[in-house]
Design a protein around this motif. Structure first.
Motif: not given
Length: 379
Positions: A36-40, A96-101, A155-162
């Protein structure tokens, strides 16, 4: 621009059918929710991505990568030793760009004791970014205890998929129309004592509503048993324990029969999200299952049970319930959502804020935000 990208894939396991349960786990970091977060995160940046793994050596990374993008999860836990990843960050020596740690512990008052390699990773990435994108306040506090204060809660980048800017309003209309008639989807199989009662009730929910589905992200033993794969002696013991845990007693065959009737095991994010659209609502102990339901515009509530699920649901304004609140409302899905008191306006406002903050962080890393991300901001 080319970047190194820490992931096994971009949200899809190619020819998953040919890899078996063990192969699927290998290609998803032992939990299909990782896709999910790899995709997002990939959706948020405009760059050519070169996949690297935690054991990749810097010499094997193309010289022309300009940054190291790290879609992260609950990396900060007592069992993780990220020493090799710290070495890769140090040797690459790129922004580095770190997202969702995130940090993982059972209770907020008992933060994890990090291994030296993980502390080293945290400090190495902190040197190479204006700010680390983290999951929530619990994680922020833990980072601070290790001298890392340049963090931003995302949070997690997955919240921005939609891409819908009014996603909360869409969810609210469906929540308002909910009845206690399924079919429902359950993302569960979290085998730990604090949620044993919840897990048994979620199985009951799937059993009582024809057409419902039970999504397993892990453990692999449940997947292999249903797919007819050979289990080792140790895996057979895990399956037997799972049967007792879920309320099937010594009747392992009854657990397998239940799973054969309801099991879904996602092998791609697109298929996962698309498949969820046929259900009326989702009730989950898995956070990424909740996020995939949200992406599918499916009312989805997460029963939080540790620091990881609690901080993510709270920070992203997702429908959520404590174990106690779930137990009090366990006989009615409609009552569960009423107790969760979802605030559509707050949810939509938070998503817009997170989109803006992600775009700023991506720019600070010297990267360009994607068309997908910019669409949130270009009203």
């Amino acid at each position: 621009m080319k970047v190194a990208y820490l992931a096994e894939n971009f949200g899809r396991v190619e020819r998953a059918w040919s890899k078996g349960g063990d192969g699927l786990m290998h290609h998803t970091g032992h939990n299909v929710g990782n896709m999910a977060f790899w995709y997002a995160a990939r959706m948020l940046i405009d760059a050519e991505c070169h996949l690297v793994g935690r054991n990749t050596r810097a010499r094997d990374v193309p010289d022309d990568v300009r940054a190291f993008v790290i879609p992260a999860a609950n990396f900060l836990n007592k069992g993780a030793d990220l020493g090799q990843l710290a070495e890769l960050v140090r040797e690459l020596d790129r922004p580095c760009l770190v997202l969702g740690l995130g940090a993982q512990a059972e209770k907020t008052e008992e933060p994890p004791v990090l291994q030296p390699g993980t502390v080293s990773f945290l400090r190495e990435v902190a040197k190479r970014t204006p700010s680390i994108g983290i999951r929530g306040a619990f994680t922020q506090h833990l980072c601070g205890t290790h001298g890392v204060d340049n963090t931003t809660i995302l949070g997690c980048p997955s919240i921005l998929i939609n891409p819908a800017r009014d996603l909360g309003q869409r969810l609210q209309r469906k929540i308002d129309a909910l009845t206690d008639e399924g079919p429902f989807v359950v993302h569960a199989a979290c085998i730990k004592s604090v949620v044993q009662g919840v897990e048994r009730e979620l199985i009951r929910l799937a059993q009582l509503n024809t057409g419902s589905a039970y999504v397993v992200q892990r453990p692999v033993e449940l997947i292999k048993a249903v797919y007819g794969e050979t289990l080792t002696e140790a895996e057979t013991a895990v399956l037997s324990h799972a049967a007792r845990f879920f309320g099937f007693g010594t009747h392992v065959g009854r657990l397998v029969d239940f799973l054969r009737n309801t099991l879904l095991v996602p092998d791609s994010i697109d298929g996962w999200v698309h498949g969820l659209r046929r259900f009326r609502a989702g009730v989950n102990t898995r956070i990424h299952g909740t996020l995939m339901g949200t992406a599918a515009e499916l009312p989805s509530v997460c029963v939080w049970h540790d620091t990881r699920t609690q901080e993510l649901t709270k920070e992203m304004r997702l429908p959520n319930l404590s174990v106690r609140a779930f137990t009090d409302n366990r006989y009615s899905v409609r009552d569960m959502f009423a107790a969760a008191a979802f605030d559509a306006e707050a949810f939509d406002a938070r998503r817009m804020e997170l989109a803006r903050m992600n775009a700023e962080m991506i720019g600070q890393a010297g990267l360009a935000a994607s068309t997908h991300l910019r669409a949130f901001l270009d009203a």
